[in-house]
Motif scaffolding. Structure first.
Motif, mmCIF file in Angstrom:
data_model
loop_
_atom_site.group_PDB
_atom_site.id
_atom_site.type_symbol
_atom_site.label_atom_id
_atom_site.label_comp_id
_atom_site.label_asym_id
_atom_site.label_seq_id
_atom_site.Cartn_x
_atom_site.Cartn_y
_atom_site.Cartn_z
ATOM 1 N N LEU A 247 -0.403 -2.517 -1.907
ATOM 2 C CA LEU A 247 -0.409 -1.057 -2.031
ATOM 3 C C LEU A 247 -1.555 -0.450 -1.237
ATOM 4 N N LYS A 248 -2.693 -1.094 -1.288
ATOM 5 C CA LYS A 248 -3.862 -0.573 -0.551
ATOM 6 C C LYS A 248 -3.601 -0.616 0.948
ATOM 7 N N THR A 249 -2.955 -1.737 1.464
ATOM 8 C CA THR A 249 -2.660 -1.882 2.897
ATOM 9 C C THR A 249 -1.723 -0.772 3.348
ATOM 10 N N ASN A 250 -0.666 -0.474 2.511
ATOM 11 C CA ASN A 250 0.280 0.578 2.877
ATOM 12 C C ASN A 250 -0.412 1.922 3.006
ATOM 13 N N PHE A 251 -1.261 2.243 2.048
ATOM 14 C CA PHE A 251 -1.900 3.564 2.070
ATOM 15 C C PHE A 251 -3.022 3.653 3.107
ATOM 16 N N THR A 252 -3.499 2.481 3.558
ATOM 17 C CA THR A 252 -4.469 2.490 4.669
ATOM 18 C C THR A 252 -3.775 2.988 5.919
ATOM 19 N N LYS A 253 -2.546 2.466 6.109
ATOM 20 C CA LYS A 253 -1.774 2.878 7.291
ATOM 21 C C LYS A 253 -1.386 4.337 7.195
ATOM 22 N N LEU A 254 -0.957 4.771 5.967
ATOM 23 C CA LEU A 254 -0.564 6.177 5.799
ATOM 24 C C LEU A 254 -1.744 7.114 6.013
ATOM 25 N N ALA A 255 -2.932 6.734 5.547
ATOM 26 C CA ALA A 255 -4.115 7.589 5.713
ATOM 27 C C ALA A 255 -4.488 7.734 7.175
ATOM 28 N N ASN A 256 -4.164 6.676 7.969
ATOM 29 C CA ASN A 256 -4.460 6.755 9.399
ATOM 30 C C ASN A 256 -3.497 7.693 10.101
ATOM 31 N N LEU A 257 -2.272 7.845 9.522
ATOM 32 C CA LEU A 257 -1.285 8.728 10.137
ATOM 33 C C LEU A 257 -1.523 10.190 9.758
ATOM 34 N N SER A 258 -1.954 10.403 8.481
ATOM 35 C CA SER A 258 -2.132 11.793 8.049
ATOM 36 C C SER A 258 -3.216 11.872 6.970
ATOM 37 N N SER A 259 -4.021 12.916 7.016
ATOM 38 C CA SER A 259 -5.102 13.106 6.037
ATOM 39 C C SER A 259 -4.545 13.462 4.662
ATOM 40 N N TYR A 261 -2.801 11.708 2.851
ATOM 41 C CA TYR A 261 -2.772 10.514 2.012
ATOM 42 C C TYR A 261 -4.172 9.961 1.689
ATOM 43 N N ASN A 262 -5.200 10.647 2.205
ATOM 44 C CA ASN A 262 -6.581 10.146 2.002
ATOM 45 C C ASN A 262 -6.952 10.067 0.520
ATOM 46 N N ASN A 263 -6.580 11.100 -0.252
ATOM 47 C CA ASN A 263 -6.971 11.134 -1.667
ATOM 48 C C ASN A 263 -6.353 9.971 -2.436
ATOM 49 N N LEU A 264 -5.069 9.746 -2.220
ATOM 50 C CA LEU A 264 -4.403 8.629 -2.895
ATOM 51 C C LEU A 264 -4.977 7.297 -2.453
ATOM 52 N N PHE A 265 -5.305 7.195 -1.201
ATOM 53 C CA PHE A 265 -5.890 5.955 -0.688
ATOM 54 C C PHE A 265 -7.219 5.656 -1.388
ATOM 55 N N GLU A 266 -8.064 6.711 -1.550
ATOM 56 C CA GLU A 266 -9.378 6.511 -2.186
ATOM 57 C C GLU A 266 -9.221 6.105 -3.657
ATOM 58 N N SER A 270 -10.473 2.590 -5.216
ATOM 59 C CA SER A 270 -11.381 2.529 -6.364
ATOM 60 C C SER A 270 -10.796 1.646 -7.464
ATOM 61 N N SER A 271 -9.483 1.771 -7.688
ATOM 62 C CA SER A 271 -8.826 0.938 -8.701
ATOM 63 C C SER A 271 -8.898 -0.530 -8.315
#
Length: 550
Positions: A247-259, A261-266, A270-271
């Motif tokens: 899940l973290k890897t997926n949201f790393t890629k999404l955060a790189n595509l658009s800001s 997704y940054n909040n969900l990634f953080e 943290s979890s």
């Protein structure tokens, strides 16, 4: 001295007010004329209990008021002790209300009857044949001897020392009782204390031990649940950490595509960090968790000791048990110091005893020296009162007992007849003889101490002629240093007075009332003549009355 007396609505008295002076006042009147009512009213002023039935008119209150001049009575300390306002002209008032309640006042301050009685004793001595019996009382006999001996100041100091002695003795008795109780309890208290001291009580220990016991007693179950939890976190395919890593890897890629997704990634990151820390902690717990039967046995034994002590002492927790231990420590330390305290108190008591022995010996010697003088004076005056063979044997024995007035025992013996045996006064003297003895004693006392106003109530009953004349002279002599009243039926005594009052009954509007008037010289002649010869006065009775008055 009694300055005035007012009585309203009492018995047969509707409204009476009379003033008095120093010296000898005579009160006469026919039998049943109301003299007893006058005395009863005066007794209320002195603290006698009130009777609602005494009200003449029970719809209004009864008021009895007396004014006293107490300038020379040395009563300031008494007034201070009783919390009363002192005044040289003191007013005592009694009220009986229609409700039946009674009130007493001294200088307008309400007082209890006990205080009024104590004050009354210092103001008026009403003496009748009934009160004559007090001369057979040891305390009164000592009072007479001590007056002649001049023991007043020494007796005052003796009583002060005796009070202190009794306080110290009471304290010593309390200490000895405590010691006796302590000795009985000492072994048991010491056992309890040692038991608690050996337990090495720590306030929060019980909670910690109970937690450790639960862990050790359930170690296999805990280990199983920790291992399962660790597997849930670390399974390579289905473990929480593996799936969360994806899940973290997926949201790393999404955060790189658009800001966006940054909040969900953080939050996922943290979890991941928190769960990774949980995984490490679970692993640590598993690594250190092991079965320890020996420690479990130790904890169980310690819990058993503490719980038994709690139950034994009825304590709710270790804090209360520690308090009990400290109390036992204090008890045991008191025991160690108790003997020293008792020794000091015994030494203090011994010093008090020596002081009392010294004072009581001096009091005894002064009494012994005064007895011959008292004996001689009483026998001389009784001879004049028609008792020529009266003899006293006054025996004073010094004892080891501490009485309220010294260490003496007194035996006051009397013989009325020549060659008669000496017996106690109450057995050796008749009522009339006791009255004459009391009069003699009062006369002797009046020469040595300041007596209150005295009222003789028919003390002359059973005597006549020259003896009554001598009685009158004695009362007249006493009145030179004090105020004296005498109620009498004898003209010889009535003629001796400085002032003469007559009590009589009068019917007013068909209602009988008791009256009291002060007689002038001519009225006294008539009254004494009637006492000599009855209502129908002869010229010889009048002449005799004038002769007596002159």
């Amino acid at each position: 001295m009694l300055k005035s007396l007012s009585i309203k609505n009492y018995a047969l008295i509707e409204n009476l007010h009379v003033s008095f002076d120093n010296g000898l006042s005579i009160i006469t009147g026919e039998t049943g004329g109301g003299k007893s009512i006058l005395l009863q009213g005066l007794s209320l002023i002195l603290g006698k209990r009130a009777d609602f039935s005494s009200l003449k008119d029970n719809s209004i209150k009864c008021i009895i008021e007396a004014v006293f001049d107490i300038t020379n009575y040395d009563l300031k300390s008494f007034f201070k002790d009783e919390n009363l306002d002192f005044d040289d002209q003191t007013i005592i008032r009694r009220e009986i209300l229609p409700s039946g309640k009674s009130r007493a006042f001294v200088n307008d301050s309400p007082v209890q009857l006990k205080s009024l009685q104590l004050l009354g004793e210092r103001l008026i001595d009403i003496h009748s044949q009934h009160e004559t019996l007090q001369i057979v009382d040891d305390n009164y006999q000592f009072k007479v001897i001590d007056a002649l001996a001049g023991n007043a100041s020494m007796l005052k100091r003796y009583r002060e020392e005796l009070n202190q002695f009794r306080v110290v003795r009471k304290e010593l008795d309390k200490l000895m009782k405590l010691k006796s109780e302590v000795i009985k309890e000492q072994d048991y208290n010491t056992f309890l204390l040692n038991e608690l001291l050996e337990a090495n009580l720590v306030e929060d220990e019980l909670v910690e031990l109970e937690e450790e016991y639960e862990t050790l007693n359930n170690v296999e179950d805990i280990k199983e649940k920790l291992a399962t939890s660790y597997q849930i976190l670390n399974d390579e395919e289905q473990g929480v950490m593996s799936r969360l890593s994806e899940l973290k890897t997926n949201f790393t890629k999404l955060a790189n595509l658009s800001s966006n997704y940054n909040n969900l990634f953080e939050r996922i990151r943290s979890s991941f960090i928190e769960l990774d820390d949980i995984q490490i902690e679970v692993d640590r717990l598993l690594e250190h968790l092991e079965a320890n039967p020996e420690r479990l046995e130790q904890v169980n034994a310690r819990l058993g000791i503490l719980n038994n002590l709690l139950l034994k002492h009825g304590a709710m927790d270790l804090r209360e048990l520690i308090s009990i231990r400290d109390q036992l420590l204090e008890k045991c330390s008191v025991t160690e110091n108790l003997d020293d305290t008792i020794l000091k108190k015994e030494a203090e008591l011994l010093e008090k005893q020596k002081t009392l022995d010294h004072l009581s010996k001096d009091i005894h010697e002064k009494r012994r020296s005064a007895i011959p003088n008292l004996k001689q004076q009483l026998e001389t005056i009784l001879k004049d009162l028609g008792m020529p063979n009266a003899k006293f044997s006054i025996q004073l024995n010094y004892t080891t007992n501490l009485f309220s007035n010294g260490k003496d025992e007194l035996l006051f013996l009397f013989s009325a007849n020549k060659g008669g045996n000496f017996l106690e006064l109450k057995k050796a003297a008749s009522g009339g003889e006791l009255s004459r003895i009391m009069l003699a004693i009062k006369w002797v006392l009046s020469n040595y101490i300041k007596l209150p106003t005295i009222m003789f109530d028919e003390i002359d009953t059973g005597v006549s002629g020259e003896i009554s004349n001598k009685m009158g002279e004695i009362m007249l002599d006493m009145s030179r240093s004090m105020q004296v009243f005498t109620i009498t039926h004898l003209p010889q005594i009535a003629a001796k007075g400085h002032y003469h009052f007559k009590v009589y009954k009068e019917d007013i509007n068909n209602i009988t009332q008791t009256k009291l008037i002060r007689l002038n010289h001519d009225e006294r002649i008539v009254e004494i003549a009637q006492m000599l010869g009855g209502i129908e006065m002869s010229s010889s009775a009048i002449a005799h009355a004038k002769e007596l008055l002159n």
